[in-house]
Design an enzyme around this catalytic site. Structure first.
Site, PDB file in Angstrom:
ATOM      1  NE  ARG A  62      -1.510   1.696   3.717  1.00 25.29           N
ATOM      2  CZ  ARG A  62      -0.977   2.901   3.978  1.00 25.29           C
ATOM      3  NH1 ARG A  62      -1.285   3.948   3.237  1.00 25.29           N
ATOM      4  NH2 ARG A  62      -0.127   3.039   4.977  1.00 25.29           N
ATOM      5  CB  VAL A  63       1.818   4.022  -1.810  1.00 27.42           C
ATOM      6  CG1 VAL A  63       3.101   3.209  -1.837  1.00 27.42           C
ATOM      7  CG2 VAL A  63       1.059   3.909  -3.112  1.00 27.42           C
ATOM      8  CB  SER A  64      -0.596   7.698   1.390  1.00 28.25           C
ATOM      9  OG  SER A  64      -0.294   6.994   2.578  1.00 28.25           O
ATOM     10  CB  SER A  65      -0.617  10.167  -2.590  1.00 22.86           C
ATOM     11  OG  SER A  65       0.778  10.223  -2.345  1.00 22.86           O
ATOM     12  CD  GLN A  68       3.354   7.966  -0.692  1.00 20.19           C
ATOM     13  OE1 GLN A  68       2.201   7.565  -0.536  1.00 20.19           O
ATOM     14  NE2 GLN A  68       4.168   8.197   0.313  1.00 20.19           N
TER      15      GLN A  68
END
Length: 202
Positions: A62-65, A68
């Site tokens: 997972r990444v936030s945005s 990324q």
């Protein structure tokens, strides 16, 4: 969820089609009870028991945005390499979204798989890739449903202060984005000011 579920709910719970559920019933692999209106209902405990021997490894990234995405690719490469090295047959689940968002598509799928006894082990690059807040709840579910948790980079976990700073930053970033719009100048200014404050706290 009631202990008795419909055909469609049973199919969703086990990750199969409604046709498969009906076939399993006709073959005697699962038992259905009938309502007064002669509708099929299935006991959750029996359905889950059918999957207790599953041995799926799930690798979760997972990444936030969007900015990324390169980090997401790196996580995926590390996870795939680690699982292959250990000889595990695995499914890779990737999410793009905030670590405080519990409604991400991949996370929801992961929880459903765990709660239907289909996951033997969950592999993460770092503990915080699961959730920024509430990760321990998922780890508790893993314990309850017999899922082993493997965290590749435990030695690189952040300190409590660093974790708290990241959590506060992410919470305010999310709420300011909702308030002003993720691309607005005001939101960008707020986020930049928060980052400057965070640097002073470290």
């Amino acid at each position: 969820m009631s202990n008795l579920v419909t055909v469609s709910e049973a199919a969703e719970l086990l990750g199969v089609s409604t046709r498969t559920i009906r076939r399993w019933e006709s073959e005697g692999r699962i038992k259905a009870v009938r309502t007064e209106g002669n509708h099929r209902r299935f006991e959750v405990s029996e359905l889950l028991g059918k999957n207790k021997d599953a041995s799926l490894t799930v690798a979760y990234a997972r990444v936030s945005s969007n900015d990324q995405k390169e980090d997401l690719k790196r996580q995926e490469i590390v996870l795939e390499s680690f699982c292959s090295k250990n000889g595990w047959s695995y499914e890779l689940i990737s999410d793009l979204g905030s670590g405080i968002n519990y409604r991400k598509k991949g996370l929801i799928r992961l929880i459903k798989l765990i709660c239907s006894y289909q996951v033997e082990r969950l592999v993460l690059t770092h503990k915080d890739r699961l959730l920024r807040l509430g990760g321990d709840l998922i780890f508790t579910l893993c314990e309850i449903f017999g899922t082993e948790v493997v965290i590749i980079n435990r030695s690189e976990d952040s300190t409590f202060e660093e974790e708290l700073t990241k959590d506060v930053l992410e919470i305010i970033t999310v709420f300011s984005a909702r308030l002003y719009g993720s691309r607005s100048d005001k939101n960008k200014q707020i986020v930049q000011e928060l980052k400057e404050v965070a640097k002073d706290l470290k």
